[in-house]
Design a protein around this motif. Structure first.
Motif, mmCIF file in Angstrom:
data_model
loop_
_atom_site.group_PDB
_atom_site.id
_atom_site.type_symbol
_atom_site.label_atom_id
_atom_site.label_comp_id
_atom_site.label_asym_id
_atom_site.label_seq_id
_atom_site.Cartn_x
_atom_site.Cartn_y
_atom_site.Cartn_z
ATOM 1 N N THR A 49 11.991 6.076 -8.994
ATOM 2 C CA THR A 49 13.207 5.259 -8.836
ATOM 3 C C THR A 49 14.274 6.075 -8.104
ATOM 4 O O THR A 49 14.228 7.311 -8.092
ATOM 5 C CB THR A 49 13.776 4.835 -10.207
ATOM 6 N N HIS A 50 15.224 5.350 -7.524
ATOM 7 C CA HIS A 50 16.361 6.000 -6.848
ATOM 8 C C HIS A 50 17.638 5.302 -7.288
ATOM 9 O O HIS A 50 18.043 4.307 -6.694
ATOM 10 C CB HIS A 50 16.232 5.890 -5.331
ATOM 11 N N LEU A 51 18.258 5.815 -8.356
ATOM 12 C CA LEU A 51 19.522 5.251 -8.820
ATOM 13 C C LEU A 51 20.650 6.114 -8.276
ATOM 14 O O LEU A 51 20.543 7.347 -8.260
ATOM 15 C CB LEU A 51 19.544 5.221 -10.352
ATOM 16 N N PHE A 62 7.788 18.219 -7.745
ATOM 17 C CA PHE A 62 8.597 18.542 -6.559
ATOM 18 C C PHE A 62 8.204 17.585 -5.445
ATOM 19 O O PHE A 62 7.035 17.522 -5.067
ATOM 20 C CB PHE A 62 8.328 19.994 -6.140
ATOM 21 N N LYS A 63 9.205 16.835 -4.921
ATOM 22 C CA LYS A 63 8.857 15.881 -3.863
ATOM 23 C C LYS A 63 9.141 16.488 -2.492
ATOM 24 O O LYS A 63 10.180 17.118 -2.280
ATOM 25 C CB LYS A 63 9.652 14.578 -4.009
ATOM 26 N N THR A 64 8.202 16.265 -1.590
ATOM 27 C CA THR A 64 8.412 16.692 -0.207
ATOM 28 C C THR A 64 8.373 15.460 0.684
ATOM 29 O O THR A 64 7.634 14.510 0.421
ATOM 30 C CB THR A 64 7.295 17.646 0.249
ATOM 31 N N PHE A 65 9.170 15.481 1.725
ATOM 32 C CA PHE A 65 9.200 14.391 2.707
ATOM 33 C C PHE A 65 8.597 14.889 4.003
ATOM 34 O O PHE A 65 9.048 15.895 4.556
ATOM 35 C CB PHE A 65 10.650 13.953 2.976
ATOM 36 N N MET A 66 7.608 14.156 4.517
ATOM 37 C CA MET A 66 7.046 14.479 5.835
ATOM 38 C C MET A 66 7.716 13.620 6.912
ATOM 39 O O MET A 66 7.320 13.643 8.073
ATOM 40 C CB MET A 66 5.532 14.272 5.827
ATOM 41 N N MET A 106 11.785 -0.932 4.075
ATOM 42 C CA MET A 106 11.575 0.240 3.216
ATOM 43 C C MET A 106 10.541 1.108 3.922
ATOM 44 O O MET A 106 9.865 0.649 4.852
ATOM 45 C CB MET A 106 11.058 -0.199 1.843
ATOM 46 N N SER A 107 10.409 2.345 3.476
ATOM 47 C CA SER A 107 9.437 3.240 4.113
ATOM 48 C C SER A 107 8.541 3.874 3.073
ATOM 49 O O SER A 107 9.054 4.440 2.093
ATOM 50 C CB SER A 107 10.167 4.338 4.878
ATOM 51 N N PRO A 108 7.214 3.787 3.286
ATOM 52 C CA PRO A 108 6.531 3.019 4.322
ATOM 53 C C PRO A 108 6.806 1.524 4.165
ATOM 54 O O PRO A 108 7.213 1.084 3.089
ATOM 55 C CB PRO A 108 5.043 3.328 4.080
ATOM 56 N N THR A 129 7.864 1.615 -8.696
ATOM 57 C CA THR A 129 8.604 0.611 -7.904
ATOM 58 C C THR A 129 9.256 1.188 -6.650
ATOM 59 O O THR A 129 9.535 0.453 -5.718
ATOM 60 C CB THR A 129 9.737 -0.036 -8.730
ATOM 61 N N ASP A 130 9.572 2.501 -6.639
ATOM 62 C CA ASP A 130 10.430 3.047 -5.584
ATOM 63 C C ASP A 130 11.723 2.234 -5.517
ATOM 64 O O ASP A 130 12.246 1.976 -4.434
ATOM 65 C CB ASP A 130 9.701 3.040 -4.234
ATOM 66 N N HIS A 131 12.191 1.833 -6.704
ATOM 67 C CA HIS A 131 13.418 1.015 -6.785
ATOM 68 C C HIS A 131 14.563 1.716 -6.052
ATOM 69 O O HIS A 131 15.011 2.791 -6.468
ATOM 70 C CB HIS A 131 13.770 0.827 -8.267
ATOM 71 N N ASN A 168 16.936 1.965 3.959
ATOM 72 C CA ASN A 168 15.542 1.747 3.525
ATOM 73 C C ASN A 168 15.459 1.655 2.006
ATOM 74 O O ASN A 168 15.872 2.572 1.304
ATOM 75 C CB ASN A 168 14.664 2.932 3.950
ATOM 76 N N GLY A 169 14.885 0.556 1.532
ATOM 77 C CA GLY A 169 14.661 0.437 0.094
ATOM 78 C C GLY A 169 14.863 -0.986 -0.374
ATOM 79 O O GLY A 169 15.475 -1.800 0.319
ATOM 80 N N ALA A 170 14.340 -1.279 -1.570
ATOM 81 C CA ALA A 170 14.435 -2.628 -2.135
ATOM 82 C C ALA A 170 14.470 -2.544 -3.661
ATOM 83 O O ALA A 170 14.031 -1.549 -4.241
ATOM 84 C CB ALA A 170 13.242 -3.470 -1.685
HETATM 85 O O1 URP Z 1 12.408 3.065 1.686
HETATM 86 C C1 URP Z 1 12.389 3.839 0.744
HETATM 87 N N1 URP Z 1 11.241 4.134 0.204
HETATM 88 N N2 URP Z 1 13.537 4.346 0.250
HETATM 89 C C2 URP Z 1 13.687 5.327 -0.731
HETATM 90 C C3 URP Z 1 13.387 6.716 -0.262
HETATM 91 C C4 URP Z 1 11.933 7.040 -0.261
HETATM 92 O O2 URP Z 1 11.394 7.369 0.759
HETATM 93 O O3 URP Z 1 11.275 7.008 -1.300
#
Ligand code: URP
Ligand code: ZN
Ligand code: ZN
Length: 460
Positions: free
Chosen positions: A60-62, A150-154, A288-290, A315-317, A337-339
């Motif tokens: 989640t992303h609050l 630990f999250k990494t972003f490519m 959103m991504s992907p 959910t990647d909320h 990006n996100g939902a």
């Molecule tokens: O589009 C997305 N997924 N937004 C939140 C950040 C992420 O990449 O998880």
């Protein structure tokens, strides 16, 4: 200590289904069995309902500052909505700012959540700059703070992305102390180049977001992350997997006995890329991504669950209101990006998964509750109906039909990604650490009830 007896329900765990009663004493489960003979303070009749562990949404992303704005749910509104949907714990992401320390990132997110969160919460740390200082911090994060993933972003170059060399360094360090690296697998350079091409060609509508991040963007990065992990003998957790191509990279890795754990999200199982063909700017709701993929990818993901290649559903909320989405009205690359989704994960997975015979009831519990707890070091405190576990319990009525709508949901977002969806099965009552948190559509606990969850090491 207060005693509550949940009687006459069908107790469902990741492995078993049985008619049984559950006795809660204080914050814990004290007994599970048939016709428990106790004198509780409260007896709850769960006839006709499933009694399942509280859900864990591990993605989640609050209150996330992102793409020039902030996700619209904070820790209070987001965790309240989560509870309405039977999710009693979340694992959110604390972000390192490039050039700064991990500790600062964690402190910032702990401050956002403390005194606000209503459900329990832990953090992954998003490592956006693996510099020598960060190298020194990994051990403390794992051993002192209980932040063990630990999250990494490519992707998201210039803001969040780290290169392969940094990822290798991080994986080596994290492995030393028993943590787990997770990866947002998209080839950032490839996506950026396609975004640039589309912008130059004046292809600016929301659907070009999806067309700039085709399947190969994800499958290439997934394969690369898997290979890098394999080279170092590391386990890997791939977040928000969406497509057949990426899943096939995992399938290949299993042939060499590699541990690759896969998370998908409800939206990738249930929606297809026709959402981007909606009139006007409506497609922005699903930017959103992907991106949302094709029907063949939905099929691949459901089969991946069946084949044991997909382990968790999150959910990647990451909600943004329509005026925030409008930041990209004339340019898809500026749409945040996100939902939203935190509230409906369990009900949707029951309705579309269990009712439609795509998954068993036990697998439903595993994907949404038990597997995330095991992978992220919360089990058996969370994700389990066992004596001694936290009494995080959902009474779920599988017969109730309802319709998802922005007008009735509790997320702070002025649209629903599933508007008008008819759903079978509804959360009736939710206990969090023995306290009744939700009952018959009412929230009974308030701001600050949620506790921070330090987590154990991977596979400890
Ligand atoms: O589009 C997305 N997924 N937004 C939140 C950040 C992420 O990449 O998880
Ligand atoms: Zn991501
Ligand atoms: Zn995310």
């Amino acid at each position: 200590m207060k005693k509550t007896l949940i009687k006459n329900g069908t107790v469902v765990t990741a492995t078993d289904t049985a008619a049984a009663d559950i006795l809660i004493e204080g914050e814990k489960i004290a007994a599970i069995g048939r016709d428990l003979f106790h004198s509780p303070d409260t007896t709850v009749d769960a006839t006709g309902c499933y009694v399942i562990p509280g859900g864990i949404d591990a993605h989640t992303h609050l209150d996330l500052p992102f793409m020039g704005t902030s996700s619209s749910d904070d820790f209070e509104t987001g965790t309240r909505a989560a509870l309405f949907g039977g999710t009693t714990s979340i694992i959110d992401f604390a972000f390192q700012t490039q050039g700064r320390s991990l500790k600062e990132g964690l402190a910032t997110w702990r401050e956002k959540a403390a005194g606000r969160a209503i459900a329990d919460y832990g953090f992954h740390i998003a490592v956006t700059d693996f510099n020598p200082t960060v190298h020194q911090e990994v051990r403390d994060l794992i051993e002192k703070d209980g932040v063990t993933s630990f999250k990494t972003f490519m992707a998201y170059k210039g803001a969040l992305m780290i290169d392969d060399k940094q990822m290798i360094g991080l994986m080596n360090e994290v492995k030393k102390w028993g943590g787990l690296v997770t990866v947002h697998a998209e080839n950032g350079d490839l996506a950026d180049s396609l975004i640039q091409q589309n912008c130059e060609a004046k292809n600016l509508a929301p659907k070009f977001h999806a067309l700039s991040r085709p399947e190969i963007v994800e499958s290439e990065a997934t394969g690369r992350a898997i290979d890098i992990a394999y080279a170092g003998g590391h386990p890997l957790y791939v977040v928000h997997m969406t497509c057949e191509g990426a899943l096939n990279r995992v399938r290949e890795a299993t042939k060499r006995n590699q541990t690759v754990l896969v998370e998908t999200c409800v939206q990738y199982l249930l929606l297809d890329d026709s959402v981007y063909e909606r009139p006007g700017f409506e497609g922005s709701k699903w930017v959103m991504s992907p991106p949302i993929r094709k029907p063949k990818d939905q099929t691949a993901l459901w089969n991946g669950i069946d084949q044991g290649l997909v382990h968790t559903v999150a959910t990647d909320h990451c909600p943004f209101c329509l005026d925030q989405k409008a930041m990209g009205k004339d340019d898809f690359s500026k749409i945040p990006n996100g939902a939203p989704g935190i509230e409906h994960r369990m009900e949707l997975m029951h309705s579309e998964g269990v009712v439609k015979n795509r998954i068993t009831l036990n697998r439903f519990v595993d994907l949404n509750c038990t597997a995330p707890a095991k992978i992220f070091g919360l089990y058996p405190k969370k994700g389990s109906l066992s004596v001694g576990s936290d009494a995080d319990i959902v009474i779920f009525d599988p017969k109730v039909q309802h319709t998802i709508s922005q007008s009735t949901h509790h997320m702070r977002c002025d649209y629903s990604a599933y508007e008008g969806w008819k759903v079978q099965g509804k959360v009736r009552t939710v206990y969090l650490r023995g306290t009744c948190a939700i009952d018959k559509g009412q929230v009974l606990i308030g701001k600050g009830f949620g506790q921070y969850l330090p987590r154990k090491k991977f596979k400890e």
